[in-house]
Design a protein around this motif. Structure first.
Motif, PDB file in Angstrom:
ATOM      1  N   GLN A  75      33.656  42.726  46.013  1.00 20.79           N
ATOM      2  CA  GLN A  75      33.778  44.189  45.960  1.00 20.79           C
ATOM      3  C   GLN A  75      35.228  44.608  45.744  1.00 20.79           C
ATOM      4  OE1 GLN A  75      32.033  45.123  49.738  1.00 20.79           O
ATOM      5  NE2 GLN A  75      29.983  45.426  48.909  1.00 20.79           N
ATOM      6  N   HIS A  76      36.136  43.959  46.476  1.00 22.12           N
ATOM      7  CA  HIS A  76      37.545  44.324  46.386  1.00 22.12           C
ATOM      8  C   HIS A  76      38.122  43.996  45.016  1.00 22.12           C
ATOM      9  CE1 HIS A  76      41.599  45.163  47.622  1.00 22.12           C
ATOM     10  NE2 HIS A  76      41.981  43.906  47.493  1.00 22.12           N
ATOM     11  N   LEU A  77      37.893  42.780  44.541  1.00 22.73           N
ATOM     12  CA  LEU A  77      38.472  42.376  43.269  1.00 22.73           C
ATOM     13  C   LEU A  77      37.827  43.110  42.095  1.00 22.73           C
ATOM     14  CD1 LEU A  77      39.008  38.548  43.800  1.00 22.73           C
ATOM     15  CD2 LEU A  77      40.541  40.461  44.306  1.00 22.73           C
ATOM     16  N   THR A  78      36.530  43.325  42.170  1.00 18.59           N
ATOM     17  CA  THR A  78      35.862  44.085  41.112  1.00 18.59           C
ATOM     18  C   THR A  78      36.325  45.541  41.123  1.00 18.59           C
ATOM     19  OG1 THR A  78      33.925  42.633  41.054  1.00 18.59           O
ATOM     20  CG2 THR A  78      33.604  44.875  40.266  1.00 18.59           C
ATOM     21  N   GLY A  79      36.566  46.092  42.293  1.00 19.41           N
ATOM     22  CA  GLY A  79      37.096  47.453  42.374  1.00 19.41           C
ATOM     23  C   GLY A  79      38.449  47.562  41.697  1.00 19.41           C
ATOM     24  N   ILE A  80      39.310  46.577  41.917  1.00 19.12           N
ATOM     25  CA  ILE A  80      40.626  46.572  41.269  1.00 19.12           C
ATOM     26  C   ILE A  80      40.480  46.449  39.753  1.00 19.12           C
ATOM     27  CG2 ILE A  80      42.714  45.184  40.949  1.00 19.12           C
ATOM     28  CD1 ILE A  80      42.608  44.597  43.966  1.00 19.12           C
TER      29      ILE A  80
END
Length: 276
Positions: free
Chosen positions: A106-111
């Protein structure tokens, strides 16, 4: 995939943080030890994918025999409802790894998704989007990997990875000339100098700056700055950059635009794990 980063160590530390000493006591109490589970990881939003190989490592760390199929390549844009990954493995292991895997994806895809929006916003201008060192402690290499998946170019990775003389360096050194001269005397090259005002440009260039970081200058001032620079060195705009302002900044003709918010303020992507 991610250079100069201890992925196995990251996986182990993250799982240890979540499992504690006793492990997943809920799953241990409610699920038979030999039960199997097939689950799908899916995106509930339109996103640019990043971090799926890392997510897979969490499941495999707890069940080395887990069968994992990734359905979306890193850096690709997918619509809502896209199945990103299928996992079949020991039910206890899959559920114990779920949160760590999802948090990371979630975090890396959000970035990557926010980065792609900024890249798209400056398409056709010739400007290159850069990330910054505004990253979570311990997560820099992963977050900078995610910006690359979103189409950005990495700025310096660490303090030893590039020379950036900022206002505080100049204040302590006494002048921009003194700061640049000291950097050159130390054998450093590729010297970037931050300037806040137009009258700092010529002294920085005369001192031997290889690139100028034009900090917190609105587009009209950026145009004046670029006229003074006259193509002698590459230029970088920074400060006050967001999706509403970045196009106008890019259209001034700057070489680079560095944006801290793509790592610092990216919202987590809505990615879930569902029983198949």
């Amino acid at each position: 995939m991610i250079e100069d980063f201890d992925l196995p160590g990251f996986i182990a530390a993250t799982l240890a943080e979540d499992l504690g000493q006793g492990g997943d006591i809920t799953s241990a109490a409610t699920i038979p030890a030999d039960a199997m589970l097939t689950a799908v990881m899916n995106s509930r939003d339109a996103v640019t994918v990043a971090g799926l190989p890392v997510a897979a490592m969490f499941f495999q760390a707890l069940d080395p025999d887990a069968e994992i199929t990734t359905h979306a390549a890193e850096g690709t844009a997918v619509p809502p409802g896209t199945v990103l990954m299928t996992i079949r493995g020991n039910a206890r292991a899959v559920l114990a790894a779920e949160r760590s895997a999802l948090n990371t994806a979630q975090h890396l895809t959000g970035i990557a998704t926010l980065t792609r929006a900024h890249v798209d916003a400056i398409a056709g201008t010739g400007a290159t989007l850069l990330d910054t060192r505004k990253t979570l402690p311990g997560m820099r290499m992963l977050e900078k990997y995610a910006t690359r998946m979103g189409g950005a170019t990495n700025h310096r990775l660490r303090l030893d990875d590039g020379v950036l003389i900022k206002d505080n360096h100049i204040a302590v050194a006494g002048s921009v000339e003194a700061a640049v001269s000291a950097a050159k005397a130390a054998g450093l090259s590729g010297i970037v100098v931050e300037v806040d005002t137009l009258d700092q440009i010529e002294p920085a260039l005369a001192a031997g700056a290889d690139r100028l970081l034009l900090d917190n200058m609105p587009p009209p001032v950026l145009r004046q700055a670029l006229a003074i620079i006259a193509g002698r060195v590459p230029s970088e705009a920074s400060g006050g950059v967001n999706l509403q302002t970045i196009r106008a900044i890019a259209e001034t003709g700057v070489t680079y635009i560095s944006v801290g918010r793509i790592t610092q303020s990216a919202p987590a992507a809505d990615i879930g794990l569902d029983f198949a």
